[in-house]
Design an enzyme around this catalytic site. Structure first.
Site, mmCIF file in Angstrom:
data_model
loop_
_atom_site.group_PDB
_atom_site.id
_atom_site.type_symbol
_atom_site.label_atom_id
_atom_site.label_comp_id
_atom_site.label_asym_id
_atom_site.label_seq_id
_atom_site.Cartn_x
_atom_site.Cartn_y
_atom_site.Cartn_z
ATOM 1 N N LYS A 183 -11.987 10.305 -2.463
ATOM 2 C CA LYS A 183 -10.707 10.819 -2.932
ATOM 3 C C LYS A 183 -10.807 12.286 -3.331
ATOM 4 O O LYS A 183 -9.815 12.996 -3.397
ATOM 5 C CB LYS A 183 -10.235 10.009 -4.145
ATOM 6 N N ASP A 195 -3.922 0.821 -9.894
ATOM 7 C CA ASP A 195 -5.325 0.540 -10.179
ATOM 8 C C ASP A 195 -5.577 0.360 -11.680
ATOM 9 O O ASP A 195 -6.271 -0.560 -12.105
ATOM 10 C CB ASP A 195 -6.211 1.679 -9.657
ATOM 11 N N GLU A 229 0.835 -1.215 0.000
ATOM 12 C CA GLU A 229 0.000 0.000 0.000
ATOM 13 C C GLU A 229 0.860 1.252 0.000
ATOM 14 O O GLU A 229 1.832 1.353 0.756
ATOM 15 C CB GLU A 229 -0.910 -0.043 1.232
ATOM 16 N N SER A 246 -11.425 0.816 -6.047
ATOM 17 C CA SER A 246 -11.013 1.410 -7.300
ATOM 18 C C SER A 246 -12.106 1.600 -8.341
ATOM 19 O O SER A 246 -11.892 1.376 -9.532
ATOM 20 C CB SER A 246 -9.927 0.529 -7.903
ATOM 21 N N SER A 247 -13.276 2.013 -7.894
ATOM 22 C CA SER A 247 -14.346 2.262 -8.848
ATOM 23 C C SER A 247 -13.940 3.393 -9.796
ATOM 24 O O SER A 247 -14.247 3.359 -10.989
ATOM 25 C CB SER A 247 -15.631 2.644 -8.117
#
Ligand code: NG1
Length: 462
Positions: free
Chosen positions: A232, A188, A43, A143-144
């Site tokens: 975000k 992503d 991460e 991660s849409s």
């Protein structure tokens, strides 16, 4: 497996019939899908040029599309809470106000419009009518947003016959998505484009490289949503960018230390460059190295200026500038550089060890690395929150061999490695220990706690 396929074909049939109603003039249409992802470990390493270990999942973005003869883009969403978007493609496409979902589509258009001159083309991309349908909860860290960027870009690539291959497209979009405001890495987009059914991806950056590792048969990944939305576009984006800037400065300070101490030039722009350099031995005893370089943890702008022997304005110009055009404003308490670096370097090491563990079926050891990763994300990188910490703690008491936050953090989901035979018991334990506190009445929790399968990357499905 067949059940999952049927559900998918039903989704495609639904989106197709909705598309026909919304755009009756379209003569034909195609359907594409781009998956979300979970990151098993690694991460906040990607933007530092260090590896990650994610997998693409079944949940994702489906886009039904028909090209137009002009340069107009009309995009609707099956979820009525996302307003319709309409814009003209131009050489510079101005973004919508921060927080508008349409910016992710615009990011894909702007990226590929910018790419055209490399192909010696001066034209504008062709427009389209599209309908989007997503089943990744927004702000869940799955991660849409990148799935939406990737889905749009794959469509543009095909309809404009750009023939950009997946790896290069992933590299372009990693930078291109910064149009939206967060200085993200490339994990992503690469995962959504290059995922493979049954496989975990080990991704290395600069240049982008992907290795595939079979996901262990006896285990599954269970995702648990903390119910805390990590937007975000808002404060989480600020906190994310702060970490990016802290790492950039950390790399500059390491470079300065080496140049002064060894009286030699060294090219360290990203933390990952240290690993590739002849000073990589400094990573062997990372605590000792960090103690030698950093006299303390937090640095104000004035202290940074003294350390780097650069004036404050030059530091702002070089390290605080964001791709979106704005400048990062540091908190007056200073930037926490040493602990951020400790997370990044130890996390990169955990990714390498995790890959070996999965390859050699040493799953208990991998699980321990997941727990260590969460602790490091929480304490050194400070991207966890009480709800994520609680989920990880409860997971440990309910049979998960490993558990950690996934994605940027600040809310969103945890990933839990659970033996296939213990999944039901695990889910029950999590519902009892966590979700029952939020929902007083009996209901299904399948939107918040679910098993996910390693899936294929973005593709045309119809
Ligand atoms: P999510 O969770 O999708 O916001 C973000 C970045 C990744 C990576 C992770 C942290 C974007 C598009 N994604 O993921 O590149 O840095 O955080 O590991 O910015």
């Amino acid at each position: 497996m067949n059940g999952a396929r049927e559900m998918l074909s039903e989704r495609y049939a639904n989106i197709a019939s909705n598309f026909r109603k919304l755009f009756p003039e379209a003569e034909y249409f195609s359907i594409y899908r781009a998956p979300g992802r979970v990151n098993l470990i690694g991460e906040h390493t990607d933007y530092n040029g260090l590896p990650v270990l994610p997998m693409a999942i079944r949940q994702g973005i489906t886009i039904c599309i028909s090209p137009r003869d002009d340069n107009k883009v009309v995009i609707k969403n099956t979820d009525p809470s996302f307003e319709d978007i309409e814009f003209e493609i131009d050489f510079q496409i101005p973004p919508y106000p921060k927080g508008n979902w349409g910016n992710y589509c615009k990011a894909a258009f702007q990226t590929l419009q910018d790419y055209l001159p490399q192909k010696k083309e001066k034209k504008l991309l062709c427009g389209m009518n599209a309908l989007i349908d997503g089943n990744i909860p927004a702000g869940s860290g799955l991660s849409s947003s990148s799935a939406l960027v990737v889905a749009t870009a794959v469509v543009i690539n095909d309809f404009n016959k750009l023939n950009i291959d997946k790896l290069f497209l992933a590299e372009l979009l990693a930078v291109g998505e910064r149009y939206v405001g967060a200085e993200g890495g490339g994990m992503d987009q690469a995962t959504s484009l290059s995922g493979k059914s049954g496989m975990v991806l080990k991704i290395d950056f600069f240049p982008l490289r992907i290795e595939y590792i079979p996901f262990p048969e006896n285990y599954v990944i269970v995702v648990c949503n903390s119910l805390v939305e990590a937007k975000k576009s808002a404060s989480a984006s600020l906190a994310y960018n702060q970490r990016v800037v802290e790492c950039r400065l950390g790399a500059a300070m390491i470079r300065k230390f080496i140049e002064d101490k060894y009286k030699t030039r060294c090219d360290i722009d990203l933390l990952g460059d240290l690993k590739k350099s002849r000073f990589s031995y400094l990573l062997k005893n990372i605590d000792n190295t960090l103690d030698r370089i950093f006299p303390k943890n937090d640095f104000t702008l004035t202290e940074l200026s003294l350390f780097l022997k650069m004036d404050e304005e030059a530091i702002r110009e070089r390290y605080f500038k964001l791709k979106s055009g704005s400048h990062f404003e540091p908190p007056s308490s200073g930037l926490k550089i040493k602990s951020r670096l400790r997370h990044v370097f130890t996390e990169a090491e955990r990714v390498e060890r995790s890959k070996e563990c999965i390859e050699n079926q040493k799953m208990d050891e991998f699980g321990q690395l997941m727990y260590q990763s969460h602790k490091s994300c929480a304490e050194d990188y400070e991207v966890s929150c009480p709800e994520l910490d609680r989920l990880v703690e409860i997971a440990g008491g309910n049979g998960a061999i490993g558990s950690r936050l996934t994605g940027a953090g600040f809310g969103g989901c945890t990933v839990n490695m659970v033996h296939r035979q213990k999944v039901d018991k695990f889910k029950k334990g999590m519902i009892h220990g966590y979700y029952k506190n939020y929902f007083k009445k009996e209901q299904s929790f399948s939107d918040y706690i679910f098993v996910c399968q390693p899936s294929n990357g973005a593709q045309k499905v119809m």
